[in-house]
Design a protein around this motif. Structure first.
Motif, PDB file in Angstrom:
ATOM      1  N   GLU A   1       0.922  -1.332  -0.216  1.00 14.75           N
ATOM      2  CA  GLU A   1      -0.091  -0.013  -0.090  1.00 14.75           C
ATOM      3  C   GLU A   1       0.687   1.217   0.036  1.00 14.75           C
ATOM      4  OE1 GLU A   1      -3.224   0.047  -0.250  1.00 14.75           O
ATOM      5  OE2 GLU A   1      -3.888  -1.822   0.720  1.00 14.75           O
ATOM      6  N   GLY A   2       1.245   1.844  -0.918  1.00 18.28           N
ATOM      7  CA  GLY A   2       1.790   3.126  -1.344  1.00 18.28           C
ATOM      8  C   GLY A   2       3.382   3.115  -1.630  1.00 18.28           C
ATOM      9  N   LEU A   3       3.736   4.026  -2.188  1.00 26.92           N
ATOM     10  CA  LEU A   3       5.207   4.269  -2.751  1.00 26.92           C
ATOM     11  C   LEU A   3       5.518   5.807  -2.420  1.00 26.92           C
ATOM     12  CD1 LEU A   3       5.909   2.606  -6.125  1.00 26.92           C
ATOM     13  CD2 LEU A   3       6.855   2.083  -3.515  1.00 26.92           C
ATOM     14  N   ALA A   4       6.571   6.199  -2.201  1.00 27.69           N
ATOM     15  CA  ALA A   4       7.044   7.503  -2.189  1.00 27.69           C
ATOM     16  C   ALA A   4       8.518   7.599  -2.099  1.00 27.69           C
ATOM     17  CB  ALA A   4       6.672   8.162  -0.552  1.00 27.69           C
ATOM     18  N   VAL A   5       8.979   8.668  -2.410  1.00 24.32           N
ATOM     19  CA  VAL A   5      10.720   8.876  -2.608  1.00 24.32           C
ATOM     20  C   VAL A   5      10.814   9.988  -1.687  1.00 24.32           C
ATOM     21  CG1 VAL A   5      12.499   9.936  -4.152  1.00 24.32           C
ATOM     22  CG2 VAL A   5      10.726   8.356  -5.085  1.00 24.32           C
ATOM     23  N   ARG A   6      11.980   9.767  -0.980  1.00 20.94           N
ATOM     24  CA  ARG A   6      12.580  10.669  -0.054  1.00 20.94           C
ATOM     25  C   ARG A   6      13.957  10.984  -0.619  1.00 20.94           C
ATOM     26  NH1 ARG A   6      12.392   9.309   6.331  1.00 20.94           N
ATOM     27  NH2 ARG A   6      12.986  11.526   6.368  1.00 20.94           N
ATOM     28  N   ALA A   7      14.314  12.281  -0.283  1.00 25.15           N
ATOM     29  CA  ALA A   7      15.834  12.715  -0.598  1.00 25.15           C
ATOM     30  C   ALA A   7      16.564  12.794   0.810  1.00 25.15           C
ATOM     31  CB  ALA A   7      15.493  14.064  -1.297  1.00 25.15           C
ATOM     32  N   GLY A   8      17.867  13.438   0.761  1.00 23.07           N
ATOM     33  CA  GLY A   8      18.762  13.411   1.866  1.00 23.07           C
ATOM     34  C   GLY A   8      19.310  12.185   2.629  1.00 23.07           C
ATOM     35  N   ARG A   9      19.487  12.592   3.908  1.00 26.09           N
ATOM     36  CA  ARG A   9      20.008  11.621   4.687  1.00 26.09           C
ATOM     37  C   ARG A   9      19.300  10.135   4.506  1.00 26.09           C
ATOM     38  NH1 ARG A   9      20.203  10.262   9.968  1.00 26.09           N
ATOM     39  NH2 ARG A   9      18.609  12.006  10.261  1.00 26.09           N
ATOM     40  N   ASN A  10      18.015  10.190   4.558  1.00 25.83           N
ATOM     41  CA  ASN A  10      17.079   8.853   4.724  1.00 25.83           C
ATOM     42  C   ASN A  10      16.591   8.833   3.175  1.00 25.83           C
ATOM     43  OD1 ASN A  10      17.295   8.210   7.554  1.00 25.83           O
ATOM     44  ND2 ASN A  10      16.208  10.179   7.814  1.00 25.83           N
ATOM     45  N   GLY A  11      17.284   9.237   2.258  1.00 28.56           N
ATOM     46  CA  GLY A  11      16.724   9.158   0.677  1.00 28.56           C
ATOM     47  C   GLY A  11      16.441   7.502   0.468  1.00 28.56           C
ATOM     48  N   GLY A  12      15.518   7.397  -0.506  1.00 24.40           N
ATOM     49  CA  GLY A  12      15.520   6.191  -0.990  1.00 24.40           C
ATOM     50  C   GLY A  12      13.979   6.003  -1.396  1.00 24.40           C
ATOM     51  N   LEU A  13      13.733   4.871  -1.998  1.00 24.61           N
ATOM     52  CA  LEU A  13      12.240   4.406  -2.278  1.00 24.61           C
ATOM     53  C   LEU A  13      11.813   3.962  -1.083  1.00 24.61           C
ATOM     54  CD1 LEU A  13      10.215   4.408  -4.624  1.00 24.61           C
ATOM     55  CD2 LEU A  13      11.122   2.287  -5.180  1.00 24.61           C
ATOM     56  N   TYR A  14      10.415   4.439  -0.702  1.00 32.22           N
ATOM     57  CA  TYR A  14       9.697   3.839   0.514  1.00 32.22           C
ATOM     58  C   TYR A  14       8.570   3.117   0.100  1.00 32.22           C
ATOM     59  CZ  TYR A  14      12.763   6.421   3.730  1.00 32.22           C
ATOM     60  OH  TYR A  14      14.001   6.607   4.521  1.00 32.22           O
ATOM     61  N   MET A  15       8.620   1.903   0.560  1.00 35.97           N
ATOM     62  CA  MET A  15       7.169   0.785   0.285  1.00 35.97           C
ATOM     63  C   MET A  15       6.340   0.815   1.523  1.00 35.97           C
ATOM     64  SD  MET A  15       9.208  -2.138  -1.467  1.00 35.97           S
ATOM     65  CE  MET A  15       7.727  -3.074  -1.946  1.00 35.97           C
ATOM     66  N   GLY A  16       4.839   0.902   1.326  1.00 34.71           N
ATOM     67  CA  GLY A  16       4.183   0.824   2.578  1.00 34.71           C
ATOM     68  C   GLY A  16       3.556  -0.621   2.356  1.00 34.71           C
ATOM     69  N   PHE A  17       3.185  -1.186   3.430  1.00 32.09           N
ATOM     70  CA  PHE A  17       2.415  -2.370   3.759  1.00 32.09           C
ATOM     71  C   PHE A  17       1.729  -2.602   4.803  1.00 32.09           C
ATOM     72  CE2 PHE A  17       6.116  -4.166   1.471  1.00 32.09           C
ATOM     73  CZ  PHE A  17       5.698  -4.938   0.516  1.00 32.09           C
ATOM     74  N   ALA A  18       0.418  -2.740   4.554  1.00 33.56           N
ATOM     75  CA  ALA A  18      -0.731  -2.931   5.644  1.00 33.56           C
ATOM     76  C   ALA A  18      -0.826  -4.232   5.954  1.00 33.56           C
ATOM     77  CB  ALA A  18      -2.147  -2.561   5.050  1.00 33.56           C
ATOM     78  N   HIS A  19      -1.101  -4.302   7.309  1.00 33.22           N
ATOM     79  CA  HIS A  19      -1.081  -5.829   7.848  1.00 33.22           C
ATOM     80  C   HIS A  19      -1.676  -5.936   9.232  1.00 33.22           C
ATOM     81  CE1 HIS A  19       2.510  -4.834  10.963  1.00 33.22           C
ATOM     82  NE2 HIS A  19       2.816  -3.818   9.669  1.00 33.22           N
ATOM     83  N   GLY A  20      -2.022  -7.256   9.606  1.00 37.60           N
ATOM     84  CA  GLY A  20      -2.722  -7.352  10.908  1.00 37.60           C
ATOM     85  C   GLY A  20      -4.075  -7.920  10.671  1.00 37.60           C
TER      86      GLY A  20
ATOM     87  N   SER B   1       3.484  -0.624   8.049  1.00 39.05           N
ATOM     88  CA  SER B   1       4.941  -0.559   8.144  1.00 39.05           C
ATOM     89  C   SER B   1       5.470  -0.045   6.854  1.00 39.05           C
ATOM     90  CB  SER B   1       5.419  -1.981   8.599  1.00 39.05           C
ATOM     91  OG  SER B   1       5.102  -2.492   9.684  1.00 39.05           O
ATOM     92  N   LEU B   2       6.689   0.718   6.892  1.00 41.94           N
ATOM     93  CA  LEU B   2       7.236   1.306   5.889  1.00 41.94           C
ATOM     94  C   LEU B   2       8.605   0.759   5.865  1.00 41.94           C
ATOM     95  CD1 LEU B   2       6.166   5.105   6.334  1.00 41.94           C
ATOM     96  CD2 LEU B   2       5.025   3.370   5.014  1.00 41.94           C
ATOM     97  N   TYR B   3       9.222   0.584   4.488  1.00 39.77           N
ATOM     98  CA  TYR B   3      10.420   0.009   4.143  1.00 39.77           C
ATOM     99  C   TYR B   3      11.129   0.885   3.104  1.00 39.77           C
ATOM    100  CZ  TYR B   3       8.224  -4.119   6.540  1.00 39.77           C
ATOM    101  OH  TYR B   3       7.535  -4.724   7.519  1.00 39.77           O
ATOM    102  N   ARG B   4      12.437   0.917   3.351  1.00 41.60           N
ATOM    103  CA  ARG B   4      13.295   1.727   2.252  1.00 41.60           C
ATOM    104  C   ARG B   4      14.031   0.782   1.345  1.00 41.60           C
ATOM    105  NH1 ARG B   4      18.497   4.561   2.501  1.00 41.60           N
ATOM    106  NH2 ARG B   4      18.899   3.433   4.431  1.00 41.60           N
ATOM    107  N   LYS B   5      14.116   1.285   0.039  1.00 42.00           N
ATOM    108  CA  LYS B   5      15.137   0.594  -0.706  1.00 42.00           C
ATOM    109  C   LYS B   5      15.835   1.615  -1.093  1.00 42.00           C
ATOM    110  CE  LYS B   5      12.578  -3.185  -2.837  1.00 42.00           C
ATOM    111  NZ  LYS B   5      13.519  -4.138  -2.776  1.00 42.00           N
ATOM    112  N   THR B   6      17.279   1.348  -1.208  1.00 39.20           N
ATOM    113  CA  THR B   6      18.179   2.483  -1.576  1.00 39.20           C
ATOM    114  C   THR B   6      18.165   2.860  -3.113  1.00 39.20           C
ATOM    115  OG1 THR B   6      19.787   1.736   0.073  1.00 39.20           O
ATOM    116  CG2 THR B   6      20.902   2.943  -1.597  1.00 39.20           C
ATOM    117  N   LEU B   7      18.226   4.368  -3.487  1.00 46.37           N
ATOM    118  CA  LEU B   7      18.207   4.681  -4.891  1.00 46.37           C
ATOM    119  C   LEU B   7      19.840   5.212  -4.861  1.00 46.37           C
ATOM    120  CD1 LEU B   7      15.156   7.053  -5.312  1.00 46.37           C
ATOM    121  CD2 LEU B   7      15.724   4.777  -6.100  1.00 46.37           C
TER     122      LEU B   7
END
Length: 339
Positions: free
Chosen positions: A306-325, A333-339
């Motif tokens: 559920e959802g994608l977003a890109v961040r720049a800077g020190r915590n930069g990367g491609l962030y993926m969202g997952f719904a669970h429970g 929960s959000l997870y980061r992949k390195t760009l």
């Protein structure tokens, strides 16, 4: 022409002293992307083979329904997250309560505001806006912040026929014709309108569906907000033939990213690691496509992308969202992949 009390947002070009003559975009059937308007073509390879690293785990939103999408406001250190309003919630001005299915069909959403550590701060409601597949943050040069979502949900389907931007106001209930909405209908007759922004390079990516077929259209952001809806490019959505649910998109530089997949269940067993697929799409015309099956945190219960977003800077990367429970106790929960 102003629609429903359009809010005036200063453009990057007006602040930088650049006029329309400096745009330099050449259009040939909506496909050309001249050098002056082109996105940077140099970008490091995304580490597709590596699972995303957990950044936030088990965050609760205001309601127990699943996360639909999220976006970062780096300047103010905030996260915005959308979810559908659950059953039994009666909002100000409503004569009765509604079921969750009625809220989905009406396009009624709760917009959460969180701190960067996942702490819930406050929320507001958007009635008749859409499914909540994307939310995007625009940082105005003046220092203000505007949010973009789909808008004008089609009755019975709940999917937006346009997009809009607005200021966040804690506790407020917005409807599709509220004062202060800046509304756009770039593809008349379409549904499933969602927007992703790359404010660093001045572009907006629209996903829309016409005659049952999903497409992407790339726009110059300033021209779009001035209601010049001639796209820089328009092309079919890659991966649509898989039939997997569309779960989010992001735009940054030379690439767009999209997320497809469904929750664990019949036909998508947890033992198989899920069907989540992550795509990287070359801009502006979508001719380059890279696709990977994503194995980020396969042990999550029910695990739904559920959802994608890109961040720049020190915590930069491609962030993926997952719904669970479990139902009634959804978390994100959000997870980061390195760009």
């Amino acid at each position: 022409m102003t629609e429903t009390g359009r809010v005036r947002y200063p453009t990057r070009r007006s602040v930088l002293g650049l006029g329309a003559a400096g745009v330099g975009v050449a259009l040939a059937g909506g496909q050309a992307f001249a050098a002056a308007g082109a996105v940077p073509q140099r970008q490091a390879e995304l580490r597709w083979s590596e699972p995303g690293k957990v950044w936030l785990r088990g965050v609760r939103l205001h309601h127990s329904t699943v996360l639909q999408s999220f976006a970062f406001d780096e300047r103010n250190r905030l996260i915005y997250a959308l979810q559908v309003i659950p059953s039994g919630r009666r909002l100000p001005g409503e004569s009765r309560t509604y079921s969750h299915d009625e809220r989905v069909r009406s396009g009624d959403l709760c917009l959460n505001r969180l701190a960067m550590d996942g702490t819930r701060l406050d929320h507001m409601y958007l009635k008749g806006f859409g499914h909540g597949t994307t939310v995007a943050v625009e940082r105005a040069p003046s220092g203000g912040t505007a949010l973009w979502t789909e808008w004008d949900a089609k009755p019975s389907s709940g999917y937006g026929r346009g997009v809009c931007r607005f200021r966040y106001t804690a506790g407020k209930v917005l409807t599709g014709n509220s004062a202060g909405l800046d509304t756009f209908r770039p593809q008349p007759g379409s549904i499933n309108n969602n927007a992703a922004l790359d404010t660093a390079h001045g572009h907006l990516l629209l996903r829309y569906r016409r005659s049952g077929l999903p497409r992407y259209a790339l726009y110059d952001l300033d021209r779009f907000t001035a209601r010049d809806f001639r796209p820089l490019a328009d092309f079919p959505q890659p991966g649509a033939e898989s039939g997997l649910p569309f779960q989010g998109m992001a735009l940054h530089g030379a690439y767009a990213y999209q997320l497809l997949g469904s929750a664990y269940g019949p036909g998508n067993p947890r033992e198989g690691g899920g069907n989540t697929r992550l795509f990287r799409i070359g801009m502006p015309d979508g001719r380059y496509v890279s696709e990977r099956l994503d194995r980020t945190d396969p042990g999550l219960g029910r695990r739904e992308p559920e959802g994608l977003a890109v961040r720049a800077g020190r915590n930069g990367g491609l962030y993926m969202g997952f719904a669970h429970g479990p139902a009634g106790g959804r978390r994100l929960s959000l997870y980061r992949k390195t760009l």
